[in-house]
Design an enzyme around this catalytic site. Structure first.
Site: not given
Length: 337
Positions: A200, A118, A85
């Site tokens: 992230s 992911d 992402h």
């Protein structure tokens, strides 16, 4: 009264002059010396010194927006691991720039990405001499174990936070709120180490500096999206398998059970609604209305738990599945590309 006033004025003048000429308190004392090259004095300091050279800040630019995230170095010549992402928006039309701990910057190209896990692998161009991370074993992670999170929250590169493992095998939905275009469910490590937007893709490490997870998502109580001490990381054992496939082929395989499920708030477990003909579940003898209570060593309370548990496995793995009235062995198969 006149004499007292005169004396008070003289004393006040003397005190003011003393204040201007130098304090007799701590403000007038010299600074302690700086010990150049001194060894780290705390465990977290030692972990930070070891891991920070391997942490990367990512800047993602697309025609309509600018984003940021983190990554970790996998090889000295520029192979990097991050979340899908983080770089997904740049896959069609956009650029990714890697900013390294030593101040160097480089364009990065997407090697492969897998929305279902992911995970993404990218390669920084024309770089050498990078310091790879050391990968740990996420199967050995224990609840209560101290961990350290690294990344670039809110664009602040080289940020270090610490906490503990709050839970393992936590089913977490990842969707548009994290910047992901493709919703997925992760089988995650939960930590109270502060994780914020921009973290992230950064590493979660143990106290030996070994990566045990990829920081990926947080729970929030409002639209601001700040840390409330509930963060989630992809276990590194899952990410490693996916990353190896992405580097080798540009795509990753995904295990499927071949069922659809539903929940009953009055009943624990994942209720099998439909079984795909010829799928792994049918071959193992799983039938509609069966209730899955355990998948391997994981307790299953909801359909989301089962989805996350299956997604954490590799095609071909053999798993014991405990149903309401029996236990069966399932050989997971790969999802169609």
């Amino acid at each position: 009264m006149l004499i007292a006033g005169l004396i008070g004025g003289v004393v006040g003048t003397m005190l003011a002059q003393n204040g201007r000429n130098g304090s007799v308190g701590v403000l007038g004392q010299p600074l302690p010396g700086v010990e150049e090259g001194a060894a780290p004095t705390t465990p977290v300091e030692a972990v930070a010194a070891r891991v920070l050279p391997s942490v990367v800040q990512l800047r993602v630019d697309t025609p309509g927006a600018t984003g940021e995230g983190s990554a970790m170095v996998l090889s000295a010549d520029g192979l990097l691991l991050t979340n899908n992402h983080v770089v997904e928006a740049a896959a069609q039309s956009g650029t990714v720039t890697a900013v390294f701990d030593d101040g160097r910057t480089a364009a990065a190209l997407i090697v492969g990405r897998d929305p279902s896990s992911d995970v993404a692998v990218i390669r920084a161009q024309n770089v050498t001499g990078l310091v790879p991370v050391e990968l740990g074993n996420s199967d050995s992670v224990r609840v209560g174990q101290q961990v350290v999170a690294f990344g670039a929250p809110l664009g602040l590169g080289g940020t270090v936070t610490t906490g503990i493992i709050s839970a393992v095998d936590r089913a977490v939905n990842v969707g548009p709120e994290t910047g992901a275009n493709t919703p997925t469910v992760l089988n995650a490590l939960q930590t109270d180490a502060a994780i914020n937007p921009g973290n992230s893709g950064g590493p979660l490490v143990d106290m030996q500096g070994r990566v045990v997870g990829i920081n990926s998502a947080i729970a929030t109580t409002g639209a601001q999206g700040g840390s409330i001490g509930v963060g989630f990381s992809i276990p590194v054992n899952q990410a490693r398998r996916v990353a190896e496939e992405l580097e080798r082929t540009g795509r990753a395989s995904r295990a499927v059970l071949g069922v659809t499920v539903e929940d009953n708030p009055q009943q624990a477990g994942a209720i099998i609604r439909e079984v795909v003909p010829g799928g792994a579940a049918e071959q193992a003898g799983i039938r509609p209305d069966d209730v899955v209570l355990r998948f391997g060593d994981q307790r299953i309370s909801t359909g989301t738990d089962l989805q996350a548990a299956v997604g954490s496995r590799a095609p071909g793995e053999v798993v014991d599945v405990q149903l309401g009235d029996r236990t069966v062995q399932v050989t997971l198969i790969a999802a169609p590309n």
